[in-house]
Design a protein around this motif. Structure first.
Motif, PDB file in Angstrom:
ATOM      1  N   ASP A 209       5.520  -4.297  17.819  1.00 56.60           N
ATOM      2  CA  ASP A 209       4.099  -3.984  18.023  1.00 56.60           C
ATOM      3  C   ASP A 209       3.276  -4.729  16.985  1.00 56.60           C
ATOM      4  O   ASP A 209       3.756  -4.983  15.880  1.00 56.60           O
ATOM      5  CB  ASP A 209       3.842  -2.476  17.854  1.00 56.60           C
ATOM      6  CG  ASP A 209       4.420  -1.659  18.983  1.00 56.60           C
ATOM      7  OD1 ASP A 209       4.096  -1.943  20.141  1.00 56.60           O
ATOM      8  OD2 ASP A 209       5.215  -0.734  18.694  1.00 56.60           O
ATOM      9  N   PRO A 210       2.012  -5.038  17.310  1.00 57.35           N
ATOM     10  CA  PRO A 210       1.157  -5.663  16.294  1.00 57.35           C
ATOM     11  C   PRO A 210       0.758  -4.648  15.226  1.00 57.35           C
ATOM     12  O   PRO A 210       0.811  -3.437  15.441  1.00 57.35           O
ATOM     13  CB  PRO A 210      -0.065  -6.120  17.100  1.00 57.35           C
ATOM     14  CG  PRO A 210      -0.090  -5.232  18.297  1.00 57.35           C
ATOM     15  CD  PRO A 210       1.341  -4.888  18.594  1.00 57.35           C
ATOM     16  N   LYS A 211       0.350  -5.149  14.093  1.00 62.02           N
ATOM     17  CA  LYS A 211      -0.063  -4.309  12.966  1.00 62.02           C
ATOM     18  C   LYS A 211      -1.196  -3.367  13.368  1.00 62.02           C
ATOM     19  O   LYS A 211      -1.266  -2.229  12.921  1.00 62.02           O
ATOM     20  CB  LYS A 211      -0.488  -5.203  11.806  1.00 62.02           C
ATOM     21  CG  LYS A 211      -0.834  -4.471  10.540  1.00 62.02           C
ATOM     22  CD  LYS A 211      -1.141  -5.454   9.428  1.00 62.02           C
ATOM     23  CE  LYS A 211      -1.463  -4.737   8.140  1.00 62.02           C
ATOM     24  NZ  LYS A 211      -1.680  -5.683   7.025  1.00 62.02           N
ATOM     25  N   SER A 212      -2.080  -3.827  14.235  1.00 62.05           N
ATOM     26  CA  SER A 212      -3.235  -3.020  14.654  1.00 62.05           C
ATOM     27  C   SER A 212      -2.815  -1.728  15.357  1.00 62.05           C
ATOM     28  O   SER A 212      -3.562  -0.752  15.357  1.00 62.05           O
ATOM     29  CB  SER A 212      -4.153  -3.831  15.571  1.00 62.05           C
ATOM     30  OG  SER A 212      -3.456  -4.240  16.733  1.00 62.05           O
TER      31      SER A 212
ATOM     32  N   LEU B 148       7.426  -5.393  11.398  1.00 60.87           N
ATOM     33  CA  LEU B 148       7.146  -5.128  12.813  1.00 60.87           C
ATOM     34  C   LEU B 148       7.643  -6.266  13.701  1.00 60.87           C
ATOM     35  O   LEU B 148       7.205  -7.408  13.562  1.00 60.87           O
ATOM     36  CB  LEU B 148       5.652  -4.945  13.036  1.00 60.87           C
ATOM     37  CG  LEU B 148       4.979  -3.782  12.330  1.00 60.87           C
ATOM     38  CD1 LEU B 148       3.485  -3.767  12.640  1.00 60.87           C
ATOM     39  CD2 LEU B 148       5.614  -2.475  12.737  1.00 60.87           C
TER      40      LEU B 148
ATOM     41  N   TYR C 222       4.136  -5.778   7.682  1.00 60.18           N
ATOM     42  CA  TYR C 222       4.238  -7.201   7.987  1.00 60.18           C
ATOM     43  C   TYR C 222       4.416  -7.359   9.496  1.00 60.18           C
ATOM     44  O   TYR C 222       5.345  -6.821  10.081  1.00 60.18           O
ATOM     45  CB  TYR C 222       5.429  -7.833   7.252  1.00 60.18           C
ATOM     46  CG  TYR C 222       5.300  -7.732   5.753  1.00 60.18           C
ATOM     47  CD1 TYR C 222       4.592  -8.692   5.033  1.00 60.18           C
ATOM     48  CD2 TYR C 222       5.880  -6.670   5.063  1.00 60.18           C
ATOM     49  CE1 TYR C 222       4.464  -8.597   3.655  1.00 60.18           C
ATOM     50  CE2 TYR C 222       5.753  -6.568   3.683  1.00 60.18           C
ATOM     51  CZ  TYR C 222       5.049  -7.535   2.988  1.00 60.18           C
ATOM     52  OH  TYR C 222       4.922  -7.440   1.637  1.00 60.18           O
ATOM     53  N   ASP C 223       3.509  -8.110  10.112  1.00 59.07           N
ATOM     54  CA  ASP C 223       3.501  -8.290  11.561  1.00 59.07           C
ATOM     55  C   ASP C 223       4.254  -9.560  11.933  1.00 59.07           C
ATOM     56  O   ASP C 223       3.750 -10.662  11.764  1.00 59.07           O
ATOM     57  CB  ASP C 223       2.045  -8.355  12.036  1.00 59.07           C
ATOM     58  CG  ASP C 223       1.907  -8.484  13.536  1.00 59.07           C
ATOM     59  OD1 ASP C 223       2.921  -8.706  14.224  1.00 59.07           O
ATOM     60  OD2 ASP C 223       0.774  -8.362  14.035  1.00 59.07           O
ATOM     61  N   TYR C 224       5.484  -9.403  12.425  1.00 60.36           N
ATOM     62  CA  TYR C 224       6.270 -10.529  12.933  1.00 60.36           C
ATOM     63  C   TYR C 224       6.313 -10.508  14.458  1.00 60.36           C
ATOM     64  O   TYR C 224       7.067 -11.247  15.069  1.00 60.36           O
ATOM     65  CB  TYR C 224       7.698 -10.493  12.359  1.00 60.36           C
ATOM     66  CG  TYR C 224       7.713 -10.618  10.856  1.00 60.36           C
ATOM     67  CD1 TYR C 224       7.384 -11.826  10.248  1.00 60.36           C
ATOM     68  CD2 TYR C 224       8.008  -9.530  10.049  1.00 60.36           C
ATOM     69  CE1 TYR C 224       7.369 -11.943   8.871  1.00 60.36           C
ATOM     70  CE2 TYR C 224       7.995  -9.650   8.668  1.00 60.36           C
ATOM     71  CZ  TYR C 224       7.675 -10.850   8.086  1.00 60.36           C
ATOM     72  OH  TYR C 224       7.654 -10.969   6.726  1.00 60.36           O
ATOM     73  N   TYR C 225       5.493  -9.651  15.036  1.00 60.55           N
ATOM     74  CA  TYR C 225       5.432  -9.505  16.489  1.00 60.55           C
ATOM     75  C   TYR C 225       4.394 -10.447  17.085  1.00 60.55           C
ATOM     76  O   TYR C 225       4.629 -11.087  18.099  1.00 60.55           O
ATOM     77  CB  TYR C 225       5.101  -8.057  16.841  1.00 60.55           C
ATOM     78  CG  TYR C 225       4.821  -7.821  18.302  1.00 60.55           C
ATOM     79  CD1 TYR C 225       5.858  -7.724  19.216  1.00 60.55           C
ATOM     80  CD2 TYR C 225       3.520  -7.689  18.774  1.00 60.55           C
ATOM     81  CE1 TYR C 225       5.613  -7.505  20.562  1.00 60.55           C
ATOM     82  CE2 TYR C 225       3.264  -7.467  20.115  1.00 60.55           C
ATOM     83  CZ  TYR C 225       4.303  -7.381  21.006  1.00 60.55           C
ATOM     84  OH  TYR C 225       4.050  -7.163  22.332  1.00 60.55           O
ATOM     85  N   THR C 226       3.236 -10.513  16.451  1.00 60.50           N
ATOM     86  CA  THR C 226       2.141 -11.317  16.972  1.00 60.50           C
ATOM     87  C   THR C 226       2.465 -12.798  16.780  1.00 60.50           C
ATOM     88  O   THR C 226       2.727 -13.240  15.665  1.00 60.50           O
ATOM     89  CB  THR C 226       0.815 -10.969  16.265  1.00 60.50           C
ATOM     90  OG1 THR C 226       0.611  -9.559  16.386  1.00 60.50           O
ATOM     91  CG2 THR C 226      -0.351 -11.700  16.876  1.00 60.50           C
TER      92      THR C 226
END
Length: 199
Positions: free
Chosen positions: A49-52, A46, A69-73
């Motif tokens: 957008d966040p994972k949530s 990602l 995998y959250d690479y946005y936050t």
């Protein structure tokens, strides 16, 4: 069935703000893969957008074999303006080292990645990643930036343009048009347009 075609190594899903159905299309593919091979692994990277935000997405994204995998936050307390460029490149190298080489990888979204690290680093990352994994799928939002990727249709082995269908909702189903261009392993080109109907 598009991602099962021979030679679909790098798929680019090109969507506009009036036809943001790439995740819906991928959800259908996830279900198809699950039915065909319950052990197939998918890594979702990602960048937009966040994972949530995936709590509201179709059920296939919450499957046990989809790793998000959250690479946005970003932790704003850890930002160091002087080291941003070096950190961006190191982050991409870190991602290459952590992705499961047997997984299908989905990048959501390529446009955000380009804004984050620049076009040349993003293309370097795509090239390295596509050589490392069996299949790579990128969501590209064409209306997201002013400077478009030149020749986006030729970036991957398969290009899918997602467009709005005149009757978006029929019987509580979502309808949209996909126009795809696929380069066959033997050198030919398959060009097709279909109306997709999903629940």
């Amino acid at each position: 069935m598009l991602p099962l075609l021979e030679g679909t190594k790098l798929i680019v899903l090109d969507e506009g703000v009036d036809a943001m159905y790439a995740r819906m299309l991928i959800a259908g593919w996830l279900q198809m893969w699950k039915d065909k091979d319950p052990n197939r692994m998918v890594d979702l990277l990602l960048f937009s957008d966040p994972k949530s935000s995936f709590q509201n997405e179709p059920e296939p994204f919450m499957s046990y074999n989809v790793n998000i995998y959250d690479y946005y936050t970003v932790d704003i307390n850890e930002l160091d303006i002087n080291a941003i460029c070096e950190k961006d490149f190191n982050s991409l190298e870190h991602i290459l080292g952590t992705v499961n080489v047997k997984s299908t990888v989905i990048i959501d979204c390529l446009t955000s990645l380009i804004l984050f690290v620049g076009l040349s680093k993003a293309l370097w990352f795509l090239e390295k990643l596509s050589k490392q994994v069996p299949q790579l799928i990128c969501i590209y939002r064409r209306d997201f930036v002013q400077n478009k990727i030149p020749c986006i249709k030729t970036l991957g082995t398969t290009y899918v343009k997602i467009q709005k269908f005149s009757e978006t909702n029929v019987n509580n189903n979502i309808n949209y048009v996909v126009e795809f261009l696929h380069r066959k392993v033997g050198g030919g080109i398959l060009r097709q347009e279909e109306i997709v109907n999903q629940r």
